[in-house]
Design a protein around this motif. Sequence first.
Motif, PDB file in Angstrom:
ATOM      1  N   SER A 298      41.998  34.803  48.549  1.00  0.00           N
ATOM      2  CA  SER A 298      41.722  35.962  47.696  1.00  0.00           C
ATOM      3  C   SER A 298      41.059  35.527  46.398  1.00  0.00           C
ATOM      4  O   SER A 298      40.077  36.129  45.946  1.00  0.00           O
ATOM      5  CB  SER A 298      43.015  36.726  47.391  1.00  0.00           C
ATOM      6  OG  SER A 298      43.583  37.251  48.561  1.00  0.00           O
ATOM      7  N   PHE A 299      41.593  34.478  45.810  1.00  0.00           N
ATOM      8  CA  PHE A 299      40.988  33.923  44.592  1.00  0.00           C
ATOM      9  C   PHE A 299      39.547  33.488  44.879  1.00  0.00           C
ATOM     10  O   PHE A 299      38.624  33.772  44.103  1.00  0.00           O
ATOM     11  CB  PHE A 299      41.820  32.741  44.106  1.00  0.00           C
ATOM     12  CG  PHE A 299      41.376  32.191  42.780  1.00  0.00           C
ATOM     13  CD1 PHE A 299      41.980  32.616  41.606  1.00  0.00           C
ATOM     14  CD2 PHE A 299      40.363  31.247  42.707  1.00  0.00           C
ATOM     15  CE1 PHE A 299      41.576  32.109  40.369  1.00  0.00           C
ATOM     16  CE2 PHE A 299      39.951  30.738  41.482  1.00  0.00           C
ATOM     17  CZ  PHE A 299      40.557  31.165  40.308  1.00  0.00           C
ATOM     18  N   GLY A 329      39.565  38.749  30.376  1.00  0.00           N
ATOM     19  CA  GLY A 329      39.971  39.410  31.617  1.00  0.00           C
ATOM     20  C   GLY A 329      40.774  38.497  32.519  1.00  0.00           C
ATOM     21  O   GLY A 329      41.782  38.917  33.113  1.00  0.00           O
ATOM     22  N   TYR A 330      40.343  37.237  32.618  1.00  0.00           N
ATOM     23  CA  TYR A 330      41.081  36.279  33.453  1.00  0.00           C
ATOM     24  C   TYR A 330      42.504  36.096  32.948  1.00  0.00           C
ATOM     25  O   TYR A 330      43.466  36.157  33.726  1.00  0.00           O
ATOM     26  CB  TYR A 330      40.356  34.938  33.465  1.00  0.00           C
ATOM     27  CG  TYR A 330      41.102  33.861  34.215  1.00  0.00           C
ATOM     28  CD1 TYR A 330      41.037  33.799  35.601  1.00  0.00           C
ATOM     29  CD2 TYR A 330      41.880  32.921  33.548  1.00  0.00           C
ATOM     30  CE1 TYR A 330      41.720  32.817  36.304  1.00  0.00           C
ATOM     31  CE2 TYR A 330      42.567  31.941  34.243  1.00  0.00           C
ATOM     32  CZ  TYR A 330      42.487  31.894  35.612  1.00  0.00           C
ATOM     33  OH  TYR A 330      43.178  30.929  36.312  1.00  0.00           O
ATOM     34  N   GLY A 331      42.648  35.880  31.657  1.00  0.00           N
ATOM     35  CA  GLY A 331      43.986  35.701  31.107  1.00  0.00           C
ATOM     36  C   GLY A 331      44.882  36.894  31.366  1.00  0.00           C
ATOM     37  O   GLY A 331      46.069  36.742  31.694  1.00  0.00           O
ATOM     38  N   ALA A 332      44.309  38.099  31.266  1.00  0.00           N
ATOM     39  CA  ALA A 332      45.108  39.318  31.452  1.00  0.00           C
ATOM     40  C   ALA A 332      45.555  39.489  32.903  1.00  0.00           C
ATOM     41  O   ALA A 332      46.729  39.781  33.171  1.00  0.00           O
ATOM     42  CB  ALA A 332      44.302  40.533  30.989  1.00  0.00           C
ATOM     43  N   VAL A 333      44.643  39.301  33.862  1.00  0.00           N
ATOM     44  CA  VAL A 333      45.018  39.559  35.262  1.00  0.00           C
ATOM     45  C   VAL A 333      45.953  38.481  35.799  1.00  0.00           C
ATOM     46  O   VAL A 333      46.846  38.767  36.617  1.00  0.00           O
ATOM     47  CB  VAL A 333      43.775  39.719  36.175  1.00  0.00           C
ATOM     48  CG1 VAL A 333      42.965  40.930  35.756  1.00  0.00           C
ATOM     49  CG2 VAL A 333      42.916  38.467  36.183  1.00  0.00           C
ATOM     50  N   VAL A 334      45.802  37.228  35.333  1.00  0.00           N
ATOM     51  CA  VAL A 334      46.726  36.182  35.798  1.00  0.00           C
ATOM     52  C   VAL A 334      48.117  36.407  35.215  1.00  0.00           C
ATOM     53  O   VAL A 334      49.126  36.216  35.909  1.00  0.00           O
ATOM     54  CB  VAL A 334      46.190  34.786  35.438  1.00  0.00           C
ATOM     55  CG1 VAL A 334      47.225  33.716  35.782  1.00  0.00           C
ATOM     56  CG2 VAL A 334      44.904  34.501  36.197  1.00  0.00           C
ATOM     57  N   THR A 335      48.187  36.851  33.979  1.00  0.00           N
ATOM     58  CA  THR A 335      49.487  37.187  33.396  1.00  0.00           C
ATOM     59  C   THR A 335      50.169  38.275  34.219  1.00  0.00           C
ATOM     60  O   THR A 335      51.371  38.205  34.511  1.00  0.00           O
ATOM     61  CB  THR A 335      49.319  37.651  31.941  1.00  0.00           C
ATOM     62  OG1 THR A 335      48.679  36.604  31.180  1.00  0.00           O
ATOM     63  CG2 THR A 335      50.668  37.963  31.305  1.00  0.00           C
ATOM     64  N   VAL A 339      53.791  38.364  37.035  1.00  0.00           N
ATOM     65  CA  VAL A 339      54.885  39.344  37.019  1.00  0.00           C
ATOM     66  C   VAL A 339      55.095  39.933  38.409  1.00  0.00           C
ATOM     67  O   VAL A 339      56.201  40.340  38.778  1.00  0.00           O
ATOM     68  CB  VAL A 339      54.581  40.457  35.990  1.00  0.00           C
ATOM     69  CG1 VAL A 339      55.670  41.534  36.010  1.00  0.00           C
ATOM     70  CG2 VAL A 339      54.454  39.861  34.590  1.00  0.00           C
ATOM     71  N   SER A 340      54.028  39.961  39.213  1.00  0.00           N
ATOM     72  CA  SER A 340      54.081  40.582  40.539  1.00  0.00           C
ATOM     73  C   SER A 340      55.044  39.847  41.469  1.00  0.00           C
ATOM     74  O   SER A 340      55.135  38.623  41.458  1.00  0.00           O
ATOM     75  CB  SER A 340      52.678  40.590  41.149  1.00  0.00           C
ATOM     76  OG  SER A 340      52.724  40.944  42.520  1.00  0.00           O
ATOM     77  N   ARG A 341      55.727  40.612  42.307  1.00  0.00           N
ATOM     78  CA  ARG A 341      56.568  40.045  43.350  1.00  0.00           C
ATOM     79  C   ARG A 341      56.166  40.576  44.728  1.00  0.00           C
ATOM     80  O   ARG A 341      56.916  40.442  45.695  1.00  0.00           O
ATOM     81  CB  ARG A 341      58.047  40.367  43.083  1.00  0.00           C
ATOM     82  CG  ARG A 341      58.609  39.702  41.824  1.00  0.00           C
ATOM     83  CD  ARG A 341      58.583  38.195  41.930  1.00  0.00           C
ATOM     84  NE  ARG A 341      59.095  37.529  40.724  1.00  0.00           N
ATOM     85  CZ  ARG A 341      58.347  37.136  39.704  1.00  0.00           C
ATOM     86  NH1 ARG A 341      57.024  37.363  39.726  1.00  0.00           N
ATOM     87  NH2 ARG A 341      58.878  36.537  38.662  1.00  0.00           N
ATOM     88  N   ALA A 342      54.967  41.156  44.811  1.00  0.00           N
ATOM     89  CA  ALA A 342      54.445  41.692  46.074  1.00  0.00           C
ATOM     90  C   ALA A 342      53.200  40.912  46.464  1.00  0.00           C
ATOM     91  O   ALA A 342      52.288  40.738  45.649  1.00  0.00           O
ATOM     92  CB  ALA A 342      54.115  43.177  45.931  1.00  0.00           C
ATOM     93  N   VAL A 348      45.342  41.059  45.156  1.00  0.00           N
ATOM     94  CA  VAL A 348      44.362  41.853  44.411  1.00  0.00           C
ATOM     95  C   VAL A 348      44.121  41.259  43.032  1.00  0.00           C
ATOM     96  O   VAL A 348      42.969  41.121  42.570  1.00  0.00           O
ATOM     97  CB  VAL A 348      44.830  43.320  44.305  1.00  0.00           C
ATOM     98  CG1 VAL A 348      43.933  44.108  43.344  1.00  0.00           C
ATOM     99  CG2 VAL A 348      44.832  43.977  45.679  1.00  0.00           C
ATOM    100  N   LEU A 349      45.189  40.891  42.356  1.00  0.00           N
ATOM    101  CA  LEU A 349      45.062  40.341  41.007  1.00  0.00           C
ATOM    102  C   LEU A 349      44.380  38.971  41.025  1.00  0.00           C
ATOM    103  O   LEU A 349      43.575  38.658  40.137  1.00  0.00           O
ATOM    104  CB  LEU A 349      46.441  40.236  40.360  1.00  0.00           C
ATOM    105  CG  LEU A 349      47.096  41.575  40.011  1.00  0.00           C
ATOM    106  CD1 LEU A 349      48.551  41.381  39.623  1.00  0.00           C
ATOM    107  CD2 LEU A 349      46.342  42.287  38.887  1.00  0.00           C
ATOM    108  N   LEU A 350      44.662  38.159  42.046  1.00  0.00           N
ATOM    109  CA  LEU A 350      43.999  36.862  42.138  1.00  0.00           C
ATOM    110  C   LEU A 350      42.529  37.013  42.512  1.00  0.00           C
ATOM    111  O   LEU A 350      41.700  36.178  42.126  1.00  0.00           O
ATOM    112  CB  LEU A 350      44.722  35.963  43.128  1.00  0.00           C
ATOM    113  CG  LEU A 350      46.064  35.423  42.637  1.00  0.00           C
ATOM    114  CD1 LEU A 350      46.721  34.557  43.700  1.00  0.00           C
ATOM    115  CD2 LEU A 350      45.888  34.604  41.360  1.00  0.00           C
TER     116      LEU A 350
END
Length: 436
Positions: A298-299, A329-335, A339-342, A348-350
Amino acid sequence: MTGRGTGASVSGPPAAAVAAAAESAPAEPRPRLGGLRLPAFLSALGFRNYRLLWTGAFLSSIGTWTQDVALAWLIHTRMHDPFYLGLRAFASDTPLLTFMLLGGAVADRINRRTILITSNTLQMTLAAVLGILYVTGHLGIGAILVIAALTGLAQSQSAPTYQAVITSLVPPRQIQNAVALNSLQFNLSRAIGPAIAGLLLARAGTGACFAANAVSFVAVIIAIWRIELPPAPPSRDTLGQSLRAGLQHVARDPLLSKLTLASLFGSLLGYPLITYLPVIAGDVLKTGVAGFSALLSSFGAGAILGAVTTAHRGHVAGRGRIMLKAVVGYGAVVTAAMVSRAQGLSMVLLFAAGWTLVTAFSTLNSLVQENAPAELKGRILSIYGVAFRGGMPLGSLVAGALVRGAGAPIVIGAFSATLALLGVGMLLWNARIRDL
């Protein structure tokens, strides 16, 4: 411009001037491949030598990612300590930090084909040794670290040479496209390699991944033999004088020095995510090797999109602002991903993380290339490479020590949030880069 051999600073064309010249110059005929006219974002592939090297490097990178995924999973499942993931990254990248400056000076002095073939042959041999040790049951963490260090040593000589070569195979106005397409091949392999690794691990085992990497080097070695390389610029300097000239130029150039520091902090804070994805998949999301492969793919898919959009964008005004917004943007989506556990949300975030990271670093790389004088290019790119690649092992080692106590999500999330804040600070207060 000061003459070659004096050791004095030589000024390259400002990025804004290069962009303005590209916009005002008459449009070049779009390159063709056979009888087909290539789309704009693939234009550098219309040049035979670049196309051959791009293809060989792409196939070899697939093998490298196939081995990397298998080795990371082997360390995670055998050693049961995330510190060893960071230690292996540190062992691989530390020789780059130590010897890449020397590699850049050598690249500006001797036959670049010899450097590239020797380095890739050595890396192919090390991949084969890794596979043999695994099959015979003698692959422990000590052997893994030694092979990683020797591979990093080989890459310290080939990396600045390769960077100097790829942009010498196309006209100056195609440099942005050539750099972005090089990022595209790397990130295509980042998506394809883990998928192949997942299949091989499930059906043939870890040894098959190591064998695939060894065989993949044949492609890039053949490509290097077949391309026509321009000779390295002649130099009357000693090796020490050559190194000093490159360091002095970067130190005295306000733009190159800031771009180099940006690459250092960006890689230090941004790349530990990749090192600790096995921990995220195995211990946090509980999705095993299949989940790890899916996260990495995905990344990689997002990185492909970032490379394509950067290649298509070409020389435009405001690339500095685009780069800094991508960092934020990268810093925000990786943060958010930490937090995600799904599994689905994390993928999607990666994907978004891959897109923004490659947008930032492809743009940064092209800005460095455009501002590096031809006679100093190998050295300047080696300095940039030391900062970029040197930040990776340092970040991985620091993160590894912290992950033991705080856990991967907290540590990687803190690194990413810090990177986002630095990006915001540069957007607000660093007009030199923001207004490129």
